[in-house]
Design a protein around this motif. Structure first.
Motif, PDB file in Angstrom:
ATOM      1  N   GLN A  22      12.082  -4.068  10.320  1.00  0.00           N
ATOM      2  CA  GLN A  22      11.660  -5.229  11.124  1.00  0.00           C
ATOM      3  C   GLN A  22      11.438  -6.472  10.248  1.00  0.00           C
ATOM      4  O   GLN A  22      11.358  -7.585  10.768  1.00  0.00           O
ATOM      5  N   LEU A  23      11.336  -6.265   8.935  1.00  0.00           N
ATOM      6  CA  LEU A  23      11.107  -7.397   8.029  1.00  0.00           C
ATOM      7  C   LEU A  23      12.398  -7.889   7.379  1.00  0.00           C
ATOM      8  O   LEU A  23      12.372  -8.822   6.569  1.00  0.00           O
ATOM      9  N   LEU A  24      13.526  -7.269   7.724  1.00  0.00           N
ATOM     10  CA  LEU A  24      14.793  -7.609   7.065  1.00  0.00           C
ATOM     11  C   LEU A  24      15.635  -8.518   7.963  1.00  0.00           C
ATOM     12  O   LEU A  24      15.543  -8.432   9.184  1.00  0.00           O
ATOM     13  N   HIS A  81       7.318  11.841  -0.924  1.00  0.00           N
ATOM     14  CA  HIS A  81       7.833  11.346   0.353  1.00  0.00           C
ATOM     15  C   HIS A  81       7.801   9.821   0.399  1.00  0.00           C
ATOM     16  O   HIS A  81       6.754   9.207   0.170  1.00  0.00           O
ATOM     17  N   ILE A  82       8.937   9.221   0.675  1.00  0.00           N
ATOM     18  CA  ILE A  82       9.044   7.785   0.915  1.00  0.00           C
ATOM     19  C   ILE A  82       9.873   7.609   2.179  1.00  0.00           C
ATOM     20  O   ILE A  82      10.947   8.199   2.302  1.00  0.00           O
ATOM     21  N   TYR A  83       9.388   6.787   3.126  1.00  0.00           N
ATOM     22  CA  TYR A  83      10.165   6.543   4.333  1.00  0.00           C
ATOM     23  C   TYR A  83      11.520   5.951   3.977  1.00  0.00           C
ATOM     24  O   TYR A  83      11.630   5.095   3.099  1.00  0.00           O
ATOM     25  N   GLU A  84      12.553   6.384   4.677  1.00  0.00           N
ATOM     26  CA  GLU A  84      13.904   5.906   4.390  1.00  0.00           C
ATOM     27  C   GLU A  84      14.018   4.401   4.581  1.00  0.00           C
ATOM     28  O   GLU A  84      14.704   3.719   3.812  1.00  0.00           O
ATOM     29  N   ASP A  85      13.330   3.849   5.579  1.00  0.00           N
ATOM     30  CA  ASP A  85      13.405   2.403   5.813  1.00  0.00           C
ATOM     31  C   ASP A  85      12.777   1.612   4.670  1.00  0.00           C
ATOM     32  O   ASP A  85      13.168   0.473   4.399  1.00  0.00           O
ATOM     33  N   VAL A  86      11.828   2.223   3.975  1.00  0.00           N
ATOM     34  CA  VAL A  86      11.207   1.573   2.813  1.00  0.00           C
ATOM     35  C   VAL A  86      12.217   1.466   1.678  1.00  0.00           C
ATOM     36  O   VAL A  86      12.322   0.433   1.017  1.00  0.00           O
ATOM     37  N   ALA A 103      14.560  -1.337   2.303  1.00  0.00           N
ATOM     38  CA  ALA A 103      13.904  -2.631   2.130  1.00  0.00           C
ATOM     39  C   ALA A 103      13.727  -2.965   0.652  1.00  0.00           C
ATOM     40  O   ALA A 103      13.927  -4.115   0.242  1.00  0.00           O
ATOM     41  N   LEU A 104      13.355  -1.979  -0.146  1.00  0.00           N
ATOM     42  CA  LEU A 104      13.185  -2.221  -1.582  1.00  0.00           C
ATOM     43  C   LEU A 104      14.478  -2.739  -2.203  1.00  0.00           C
ATOM     44  O   LEU A 104      14.469  -3.686  -2.996  1.00  0.00           O
ATOM     45  N   LYS A 105      15.578  -2.131  -1.840  1.00  0.00           N
ATOM     46  CA  LYS A 105      16.875  -2.561  -2.368  1.00  0.00           C
ATOM     47  C   LYS A 105      17.210  -3.974  -1.903  1.00  0.00           C
ATOM     48  O   LYS A 105      17.678  -4.812  -2.686  1.00  0.00           O
ATOM     49  N   ASP A 154       0.869  -1.168   0.000  1.00  0.00           N
ATOM     50  CA  ASP A 154       0.000   0.000   0.000  1.00  0.00           C
ATOM     51  C   ASP A 154       0.917   1.233   0.000  1.00  0.00           C
ATOM     52  O   ASP A 154       2.127   1.108   0.207  1.00  0.00           O
ATOM     53  N   ILE A 155       0.378   2.414  -0.222  1.00  0.00           N
ATOM     54  CA  ILE A 155       1.209   3.625  -0.197  1.00  0.00           C
ATOM     55  C   ILE A 155       0.953   4.454   1.059  1.00  0.00           C
ATOM     56  O   ILE A 155       1.785   4.499   1.960  1.00  0.00           O
ATOM     57  N   GLU A 156      -0.194   5.124   1.115  1.00  0.00           N
ATOM     58  CA  GLU A 156      -0.466   6.055   2.216  1.00  0.00           C
ATOM     59  C   GLU A 156      -0.482   5.325   3.561  1.00  0.00           C
ATOM     60  O   GLU A 156      -1.253   4.396   3.770  1.00  0.00           O
ATOM     61  N   GLY A 157       0.396   5.729   4.475  1.00  0.00           N
ATOM     62  CA  GLY A 157       0.473   5.099   5.784  1.00  0.00           C
ATOM     63  C   GLY A 157       1.359   3.865   5.812  1.00  0.00           C
ATOM     64  O   GLY A 157       1.554   3.266   6.856  1.00  0.00           O
ATOM     65  N   THR A 158       1.899   3.496   4.645  1.00  0.00           N
ATOM     66  CA  THR A 158       2.750   2.303   4.557  1.00  0.00           C
ATOM     67  C   THR A 158       4.130   2.654   4.026  1.00  0.00           C
ATOM     68  O   THR A 158       5.140   2.457   4.700  1.00  0.00           O
ATOM     69  N   THR A 159       4.194   3.180   2.815  1.00  0.00           N
ATOM     70  CA  THR A 159       5.480   3.624   2.257  1.00  0.00           C
ATOM     71  C   THR A 159       5.647   5.129   2.384  1.00  0.00           C
ATOM     72  O   THR A 159       6.762   5.640   2.305  1.00  0.00           O
ATOM     73  N   THR A 160       4.532   5.816   2.569  1.00  0.00           N
ATOM     74  CA  THR A 160       4.481   7.276   2.459  1.00  0.00           C
ATOM     75  C   THR A 160       3.640   7.849   3.587  1.00  0.00           C
ATOM     76  O   THR A 160       2.608   7.268   3.937  1.00  0.00           O
TER      77      THR A 160
END
Length: 259
Positions: free
Chosen positions: A257-259, A132-137, A140-142, A21-27
């Motif tokens: 937390q997922l890494l 805006h994208i959270y830095e932790d996201v 994780a994407l990488k 999802d985006i809003e509230g998840t990645t952004t």
């Protein structure tokens, strides 16, 4: 059954596809409401005046007119009938009011999403807005790409708007880490069939190997009904979760937390 935080990395062990999802998840929710939506409310009149004679805006206006006619026919509360006079000086003020009402009501209608996407495209390209994208996201994407996992986006915002956000993000162009994008063209996010439709588009992977991350419990339940694994995102501004939701789904406050 509630999952302890230590179980989170193991949850991804057999996951091949991650749907975000985006809003509230990645952004952040604040970015969506205070930057993106506020930009539309503030600039829609100027955008229409500047681009009125372009084919893009002509199509946007025609689609908004059809939406208005459908809303009037359906008796949607507060909707005012399209003016008889189609001169720009009359239609633009009407459209400004109409679009602002739909934005403030957070209506998920195609013509509005398309217009917003066109406005945001110009703003991103001009550097007026950075996504805006959270830095932790980003981290994780990488990491997930290196692990061979596919990451796709499913948001109520249009596919075009999704791509703009990730392409012009505050951490640079992140589209290279995303395999696909889905919007409400596959169905509403609170309906389980929408997730089944996404699975079909993804060449029908086993549902248990697909993880959906969202901040909305209703969406989590719909994805669960379709057989997906689910994690709930808890960020600043997200809606409070019930005790039952907390027992049913693992939660994260950061993707690390997922890494």
């Amino acid at each position: 059954m509630e999952k302890a935080p230590n179980d989170l990395p193991n949850l991804l062990k057999d996951i091949s596809i991650i749907i975000l999802d985006i809003e509230g998840t990645t952004t952040s929710i604040a970015f969506v409401k205070e930057v993106l939506f506020s930009y539309v409310l503030r600039e829609v009149g100027q955008h229409l005046e500047t681009t009125w004679l372009t084919e893009e805006t002509k199509k946007d206006v025609a689609a908004l007119k059809r939406q208005n006619e459908d809303d009037v026919a359906a008796g949607v509360s507060g909707v005012v009938m399209w003016p008889d006079n189609n001169e720009m000086e009359v239609v633009i003020p009407f459209l400004v009011s109409n679009v602002c009402d739909m934005v403030e009501q957070d209506r998920k209608v195609g013509p509005l999403k398309t217009l917003q996407g066109h406005m945001w495209s110009r703003a991103y390209q001009q550097g007026t807005i950075k996504g805006h994208i959270y830095e932790d996201v980003t981290g994780a994407l990488k990491a997930w790409q290196e692990e061979g996992k596919k990451v796709v986006i499913y948001s109520s915002g249009s596919v075009e708007a999704q791509k703009l956000l990730f392409k012009h993000s505050c951490h640079g162009d992140l589209l290279q880490y995303l395999s696909d994008h889905f919007d409400t063209g596959v169905g509403a996010k609170g309906e389980s069939d929408s997730y089944r439709n996404i699975l079909k588009r993804l060449q029908s992977p086993p549902p248990a190997t697909v993880l959906f991350i969202t901040d909305i419990a209703k969406e989590a339940r719909a994805a669960t009904e379709a057989g997906l694994q689910v994690v709930l995102s808890v960020r600043e501004g997200t809606k409070p979760l019930t005790k039952q939701d907390l027992k049913t789904y693992p939660t994260i406050t950061t993707f690390t937390q997922l890494l």
